[in-house]
Design a protein around this motif. Structure first.
Motif, short mmCIF file in Angstrom:
data_model
loop_
_atom_site.label_atom_id
_atom_site.label_comp_id
_atom_site.label_asym_id
_atom_site.label_seq_id
_atom_site.Cartn_x
_atom_site.Cartn_y
_atom_site.Cartn_z
N GLY A 10 0.81 -1.21 0.00
CA GLY A 10 0.00 0.00 0.00
C GLY A 10 0.85 1.26 0.00
N LEU A 11 1.91 1.25 0.80
CA LEU A 11 2.81 2.41 0.85
C LEU A 11 3.51 2.62 -0.50
CD1 LEU A 11 4.34 1.93 4.41
CD2 LEU A 11 2.70 3.68 3.69
N LEU A 12 4.02 1.53 -1.07
CA LEU A 12 4.68 1.62 -2.37
C LEU A 12 3.70 2.10 -3.45
CD1 LEU A 12 6.89 -1.60 -2.45
CD2 LEU A 12 7.70 0.77 -2.38
N ALA A 13 2.51 1.53 -3.46
CA ALA A 13 1.53 1.90 -4.48
C ALA A 13 1.18 3.38 -4.37
CB ALA A 13 0.27 1.04 -4.35
N THR A 14 0.99 3.87 -3.16
CA THR A 14 0.68 5.28 -2.96
C THR A 14 1.83 6.17 -3.44
OG1 THR A 14 -0.72 4.73 -1.07
CG2 THR A 14 0.02 7.02 -1.25
N ALA A 15 3.03 5.83 -3.01
CA ALA A 15 4.20 6.64 -3.38
C ALA A 15 4.39 6.68 -4.89
CB ALA A 15 5.46 6.09 -2.70
N TYR A 16 4.28 5.53 -5.55
CA TYR A 16 4.52 5.49 -6.99
C TYR A 16 3.36 6.04 -7.80
CZ TYR A 16 8.96 3.27 -6.34
OH TYR A 16 10.26 3.04 -5.99
N LEU A 17 2.15 5.92 -7.30
CA LEU A 17 1.02 6.52 -8.00
C LEU A 17 1.15 8.04 -8.00
CD1 LEU A 17 -1.66 5.97 -9.45
CD2 LEU A 17 -2.78 6.18 -7.24
N LEU A 18 1.48 8.62 -6.85
CA LEU A 18 1.65 10.07 -6.76
C LEU A 18 2.86 10.55 -7.57
CD1 LEU A 18 0.81 10.57 -2.98
CD2 LEU A 18 -0.65 11.09 -4.95
N GLY A 20 4.46 8.99 -10.06
CA GLY A 20 4.27 8.77 -11.49
C GLY A 20 3.28 9.75 -12.10
N ALA A 21 2.19 10.02 -11.38
CA ALA A 21 1.20 10.97 -11.88
C ALA A 21 1.83 12.36 -11.99
CB ALA A 21 -0.01 11.00 -10.95
N GLY A 22 2.66 12.72 -11.03
CA GLY A 22 3.35 14.01 -11.11
C GLY A 22 4.23 14.12 -12.34
N LYS A 23 4.93 13.04 -12.66
CA LYS A 23 5.79 13.03 -13.84
C LYS A 23 4.97 13.11 -15.13
CE LYS A 23 9.58 10.49 -11.71
NZ LYS A 23 9.05 9.99 -10.44
N GLY A 53 7.20 8.02 -15.61
CA GLY A 53 5.97 8.27 -14.87
C GLY A 53 4.89 7.25 -15.19
N ALA A 54 4.74 6.92 -16.47
CA ALA A 54 3.74 5.92 -16.87
C ALA A 54 4.06 4.56 -16.28
CB ALA A 54 3.67 5.84 -18.39
N LEU A 55 5.33 4.17 -16.29
CA LEU A 55 5.73 2.89 -15.70
C LEU A 55 5.46 2.86 -14.20
CD1 LEU A 55 9.07 2.21 -17.62
CD2 LEU A 55 6.89 0.98 -17.86
N GLU A 56 5.71 3.98 -13.53
CA GLU A 56 5.45 4.04 -12.09
C GLU A 56 3.96 3.90 -11.79
OE1 GLU A 56 9.29 6.70 -10.69
OE2 GLU A 56 7.31 7.62 -10.63
N VAL A 57 3.12 4.58 -12.58
CA VAL A 57 1.67 4.47 -12.38
C VAL A 57 1.20 3.05 -12.65
CG1 VAL A 57 -0.58 5.21 -13.27
CG2 VAL A 57 1.18 6.91 -12.79
N LEU A 58 1.68 2.45 -13.73
CA LEU A 58 1.30 1.06 -14.04
C LEU A 58 1.74 0.11 -12.94
CD1 LEU A 58 2.04 0.89 -17.87
CD2 LEU A 58 -0.20 0.78 -16.74
N ALA A 59 2.93 0.31 -12.41
CA ALA A 59 3.42 -0.55 -11.32
C ALA A 59 2.56 -0.38 -10.08
CB ALA A 59 4.88 -0.25 -11.02
#
Length: 128
Positions: A10-18, A20-23, A53-59
């Protein structure tokens, strides 16, 4: 162990969603203006930053949705492995730029994503 894996996931998903979306939303120049910790964008084209950013959001999505929806849950550890690879690349860029303290943060993310990959491929697998 399952609870620890879900917390880290959950922590990783939150961090990478934010992140990646920023990028994806901000321009390369806007990201670079955040200070020395964002200097890495100088080494990538605008399209490269958007791709990261797209890869981070997908991950981030891949870490959570397959398990929650019970559709192809094998994608969870694969998404974690993808994050490990992304963050190893980030650590290499930081090392080349002599940003050792920031590289250590990247390596913490490698360990956390590696923990999720190991746990979901192994002892707390969703399959089998």
């Amino acid at each position: 162990m399952n609870i620890a894996l879900w917390i880290v996931t959950g922590l990783l998903a939150t961090a990478y969603l934010l992140s990646g979306a920023g990028k994806l939303i901000m321009s390369k120049e806007k990201i670079a203006s955040f200070g020395p910790s964002a200097g890495w964008v100088e080494e990538f084209s605008a399209g490269g930053v958007k791709a990261i950013g797209a890869l981070e959001v997908l991950a981030a999505v891949g870490l959570v949705l397959p398990a929650v929806l019970d559709i192809a849950p094998i994608l969870v550890p694969l998404a974690a492995v993808g994050l490990v690879l992304i963050m190893i690349g980030a650590a290499i860029v930081r090392f080349r730029r002599h940003e050792i303290k920031l590289m250590m943060v990247d390596l913490v993310y490698v360990v956390l994503a590696g923990f999720v990959a190991w746990g979901r491929f192994g002892p707390e697998s969703f399959v089998g």
